[in-house]
Design a protein around this motif. Structure first.
Motif, PDB file in Angstrom:
ATOM      1  N   ALA A  82       0.840  -1.204   0.000  1.00  8.77           N
ATOM      2  CA  ALA A  82       0.000   0.000   0.000  1.00  8.77           C
ATOM      3  C   ALA A  82       0.871   1.249   0.000  1.00  8.77           C
ATOM      4  O   ALA A  82       0.589   2.224  -0.713  1.00  8.77           O
ATOM      5  N   HIS A  83       1.931   1.243   0.794  1.00 14.49           N
ATOM      6  CA  HIS A  83       2.845   2.392   0.851  1.00 14.49           C
ATOM      7  C   HIS A  83       3.478   2.630  -0.520  1.00 14.49           C
ATOM      8  O   HIS A  83       3.562   3.783  -0.993  1.00 14.49           O
ATOM      9  N   ALA A  84       3.892   1.545  -1.190  1.00 16.08           N
ATOM     10  CA  ALA A  84       4.510   1.675  -2.509  1.00 16.08           C
ATOM     11  C   ALA A  84       3.552   2.314  -3.512  1.00 16.08           C
ATOM     12  O   ALA A  84       3.967   3.118  -4.359  1.00 16.08           O
ATOM     13  N   CYS A  85       2.274   1.982  -3.432  1.00 16.73           N
ATOM     14  CA  CYS A  85       1.273   2.563  -4.333  1.00 16.73           C
ATOM     15  C   CYS A  85       1.006   4.024  -4.005  1.00 16.73           C
ATOM     16  O   CYS A  85       1.090   4.906  -4.878  1.00 16.73           O
ATOM     17  N   LEU A  86       0.687   4.279  -2.755  1.00 18.96           N
ATOM     18  CA  LEU A  86       0.213   5.606  -2.375  1.00 18.96           C
ATOM     19  C   LEU A  86       1.300   6.662  -2.470  1.00 18.96           C
ATOM     20  O   LEU A  86       1.026   7.823  -2.790  1.00 18.96           O
ATOM     21  N   GLU A  87       2.549   6.307  -2.225  1.00 16.07           N
ATOM     22  CA  GLU A  87       3.619   7.290  -2.328  1.00 16.07           C
ATOM     23  C   GLU A  87       3.826   7.735  -3.774  1.00 16.07           C
ATOM     24  O   GLU A  87       4.387   8.797  -4.035  1.00 16.07           O
ATOM     25  N   ARG A  88       3.371   6.912  -4.714  1.00 17.70           N
ATOM     26  CA  ARG A  88       3.473   7.236  -6.137  1.00 17.70           C
ATOM     27  C   ARG A  88       2.194   7.867  -6.684  1.00 17.70           C
ATOM     28  O   ARG A  88       2.087   8.123  -7.886  1.00 17.70           O
ATOM     29  N   GLY A  89       1.207   8.081  -5.834  1.00 21.08           N
ATOM     30  CA  GLY A  89      -0.057   8.641  -6.301  1.00 21.08           C
ATOM     31  C   GLY A  89      -0.913   7.644  -7.031  1.00 21.08           C
ATOM     32  O   GLY A  89      -1.822   8.015  -7.790  1.00 21.08           O
ATOM     33  N   VAL A  90      -0.648   6.346  -6.820  1.00 23.66           N
ATOM     34  CA  VAL A  90      -1.429   5.279  -7.461  1.00 23.66           C
ATOM     35  C   VAL A  90      -2.576   4.885  -6.543  1.00 23.66           C
ATOM     36  O   VAL A  90      -2.368   4.588  -5.368  1.00 23.66           O
ATOM     37  N   ARG A 100      -5.515  -6.242  11.345  1.00 26.51           N
ATOM     38  CA  ARG A 100      -4.172  -5.669  11.505  1.00 26.51           C
ATOM     39  C   ARG A 100      -3.698  -5.010  10.209  1.00 26.51           C
ATOM     40  O   ARG A 100      -3.128  -3.914  10.231  1.00 26.51           O
ATOM     41  N   LEU A 101      -3.932  -5.662   9.091  1.00 21.31           N
ATOM     42  CA  LEU A 101      -3.480  -5.123   7.818  1.00 21.31           C
ATOM     43  C   LEU A 101      -4.276  -3.879   7.429  1.00 21.31           C
ATOM     44  O   LEU A 101      -3.714  -2.892   6.931  1.00 21.31           O
ATOM     45  N   LEU A 102      -5.576  -3.901   7.638  1.00 18.83           N
ATOM     46  CA  LEU A 102      -6.400  -2.732   7.309  1.00 18.83           C
ATOM     47  C   LEU A 102      -6.030  -1.536   8.176  1.00 18.83           C
ATOM     48  O   LEU A 102      -5.989  -0.395   7.704  1.00 18.83           O
ATOM     49  N   ASP A 103      -5.749  -1.780   9.445  1.00 17.08           N
ATOM     50  CA  ASP A 103      -5.314  -0.690  10.319  1.00 17.08           C
ATOM     51  C   ASP A 103      -3.990  -0.115   9.837  1.00 17.08           C
ATOM     52  O   ASP A 103      -3.767   1.106   9.891  1.00 17.08           O
ATOM     53  N   GLY A 104      -3.094  -0.992   9.359  1.00 19.25           N
ATOM     54  CA  GLY A 104      -1.806  -0.523   8.855  1.00 19.25           C
ATOM     55  C   GLY A 104      -1.955   0.376   7.643  1.00 19.25           C
ATOM     56  O   GLY A 104      -1.286   1.415   7.528  1.00 19.25           O
ATOM     57  N   VAL A 105      -2.848   0.009   6.727  1.00 16.90           N
ATOM     58  CA  VAL A 105      -3.092   0.852   5.551  1.00 16.90           C
ATOM     59  C   VAL A 105      -3.772   2.148   5.978  1.00 16.90           C
ATOM     60  O   VAL A 105      -3.480   3.223   5.443  1.00 16.90           O
ATOM     61  N   GLY A 106      -4.650   2.066   6.961  1.00 17.73           N
ATOM     62  CA  GLY A 106      -5.327   3.265   7.447  1.00 17.73           C
ATOM     63  C   GLY A 106      -4.367   4.323   7.965  1.00 17.73           C
ATOM     64  O   GLY A 106      -4.637   5.529   7.869  1.00 17.73           O
ATOM     65  N   SER A 298     -14.480  10.367  -8.591  1.00 18.03           N
ATOM     66  CA  SER A 298     -15.523  10.842  -7.674  1.00 18.03           C
ATOM     67  C   SER A 298     -15.217  10.552  -6.206  1.00 18.03           C
ATOM     68  O   SER A 298     -16.015  10.888  -5.332  1.00 18.03           O
ATOM     69  N   LEU A 299     -14.070   9.916  -5.925  1.00 16.96           N
ATOM     70  CA  LEU A 299     -13.718   9.581  -4.550  1.00 16.96           C
ATOM     71  C   LEU A 299     -12.606  10.489  -4.057  1.00 16.96           C
ATOM     72  O   LEU A 299     -11.684  10.819  -4.804  1.00 16.96           O
ATOM     73  N   PRO A 300     -12.649  10.898  -2.799  1.00 18.74           N
ATOM     74  CA  PRO A 300     -11.646  11.837  -2.279  1.00 18.74           C
ATOM     75  C   PRO A 300     -10.299  11.164  -2.052  1.00 18.74           C
ATOM     76  O   PRO A 300     -10.206   9.951  -1.870  1.00 18.74           O
ATOM     77  N   ALA A 301      -9.247  11.971  -2.067  1.00 12.85           N
ATOM     78  CA  ALA A 301      -7.919  11.459  -1.746  1.00 12.85           C
ATOM     79  C   ALA A 301      -7.868  11.081  -0.269  1.00 12.85           C
ATOM     80  O   ALA A 301      -8.556  11.670   0.566  1.00 12.85           O
ATOM     81  N   GLY A 302      -7.060  10.083   0.040  1.00 10.96           N
ATOM     82  CA  GLY A 302      -6.963   9.596   1.410  1.00 10.96           C
ATOM     83  C   GLY A 302      -7.425   8.156   1.497  1.00 10.96           C
ATOM     84  O   GLY A 302      -7.820   7.552   0.490  1.00 10.96           O
ATOM     85  N   VAL A 303      -7.371   7.606   2.688  1.00  8.44           N
ATOM     86  CA  VAL A 303      -7.764   6.216   2.927  1.00  8.44           C
ATOM     87  C   VAL A 303      -9.149   6.182   3.554  1.00  8.44           C
ATOM     88  O   VAL A 303      -9.374   6.831   4.590  1.00  8.44           O
ATOM     89  N   ARG A 304     -10.072   5.468   2.943  1.00  5.62           N
ATOM     90  CA  ARG A 304     -11.437   5.377   3.452  1.00  5.62           C
ATOM     91  C   ARG A 304     -11.915   3.925   3.387  1.00  5.62           C
ATOM     92  O   ARG A 304     -11.523   3.168   2.504  1.00  5.62           O
ATOM     93  N   HIS A 305     -12.815   3.559   4.288  1.00  4.35           N
ATOM     94  CA  HIS A 305     -13.527   2.299   4.181  1.00  4.35           C
ATOM     95  C   HIS A 305     -14.761   2.523   3.315  1.00  4.35           C
ATOM     96  O   HIS A 305     -15.265   3.648   3.201  1.00  4.35           O
TER      97      HIS A 305
END
Length: 335
Positions: A82-90, A100-106, A298-305
């Protein structure tokens, strides 16, 4: 519409094949299948990608060059991918179901917001459609004090090895929540048992509901009773290994599923249910629809459920063309 390719990790599996096929129909020539099994990926015109190797995954993204979104159909060991994707704007769509994994991405929300990327979590049937039903029921009672979620899965569906292994491993977790007798459309009254789906940990934060519990049963009553009778024994690795092997061979039921959400606030009650067939297929469809919405911008930037995104609120209705039925129910579970 954001241009670029969509990398479907695990795109040759039970869920990923539906994701890749659906997105391929909507975005011809833009879908790339990826996975650790290079031969399978190459046969589909894809690339090798190992979710246990974040640095290697970065090289894969950089090599492709124009990836707009990644759909994770397998669970990595941590939030490194997730970090590899998001740091690149992907953008990222994650069908993971481990708390545990979902909290880490959050925790990467700030990184995603800074790069302009969106990450959508709790994507699938449970979590996923359960979250969306919980939000509807919560709104119907004006803010629930308690939400009970029930998941029935078809014992006859052929799930992937990872899915069976994940279920058995989480079966062994302690259960402080009592079983519940619930009426499920098309299946009648069923006894469902506590199971640690991640929605029960996510929804108290996203909806502000004090008590949320998720329970599981199978369409086979006999297999449900046997499975949960072995809960304590499944804490031993040898038992888990044997049980996983048996469940991969035994298919003593159909491929239907049902999910139900009950919300309570004082004397107010609201309940919704969804029914369908082939839970793996529907999980893939949910991921595909979410990805399409994400690429539409149509979805905002950031991490959402998934339940935090109004643009996805009517996804249950959109799935009707795929045989998924939505119902508003009357009356609480029997307790």
């Amino acid at each position: 519409m954001k241009l670029g390719r969509v990398l479907v990790v695990g795109g040759y599996g039970a869920v990923g094949a539906t994701v890749a096929g659906s997105l391929g129909d909507w975005f011809p020539g833009r879908v790339v299948v990826a996975g650790r099994d290079e031969a399978k990926a190459l046969r589909l015109g894809g690339v090798r990608a190992d979710v246990t190797d974040p640095d290697g995954f970065r090289r894969t993204l950089d090599g492709l060059g124009d990836v707009a979104a990644v759909v994770m159909c397998v669970e990595p060991p941590d939030a490194g991918i997730a970090h590899a994707c998001l740091e690149r704007g992907v953008h990222l769509v994650d069908i993971g179901a481990t708390r545990r994994l979902l909290d880490g991405v959050g925790e990467l929300d700030g990184l995603a917001a800074a790069s302009g990327a969106s990450a959508v979590l709790s994507v699938g049937v449970a979590p996923g459609l359960t979250n969306l039903l919980a939000r509807r029921a919560d709104e119907a009672v004006g803010g629930a004090e308690r939400i009970d979620l029930t998941v029935l899965l078809g014992a006859g569906e052929r799930h992937g090895a990872d899915a069976v292994r994940w279920t058995v491993e989480h079966l062994a977790e302690s259960a402080a929540v009592r079983p519940l007798r619930v009426e499920l459309p098309g299946y009648g009254p069923r006894t469902a048992y506590a199971f640690p789906f991640s929605d029960q940990y996510t929804l108290p934060r996203t909806l502000g509901t004090a008590q949320v519990a998720t329970r599981l049963c199978l369409d086979s009553r006999a297999l449900t009773s046997t499975l949960f009778a072995l809960r304590r024994a499944a804490r031993r690795p040898a038992v888990r290994q044997a049980l996983t092997a048996v469940l991969r061979r035994v298919h003593a039921g159909g491929d239907g599923f049902a999910v139900r959400a009950d919300a309570r606030r004082g004397d107010r009650r609201a309940a919704y249910a969804l029914t369908g067939r082939a839970q793996s297929r529907v999980t893939g469809l949910v991921a595909a629809y979410v990805t399409r919405e994400l690429l539409a911008g149509s979805l905002p930037a950031g991490v959402r459920h998934i339940e935090q995104l109004p643009a996805l609120a009517r996804l249950p209705e959109e799935l009707a063309e795929h045989g998924v039925g939505l119902q508003r129910l009357d009356g609480p579970p029997e307790g």
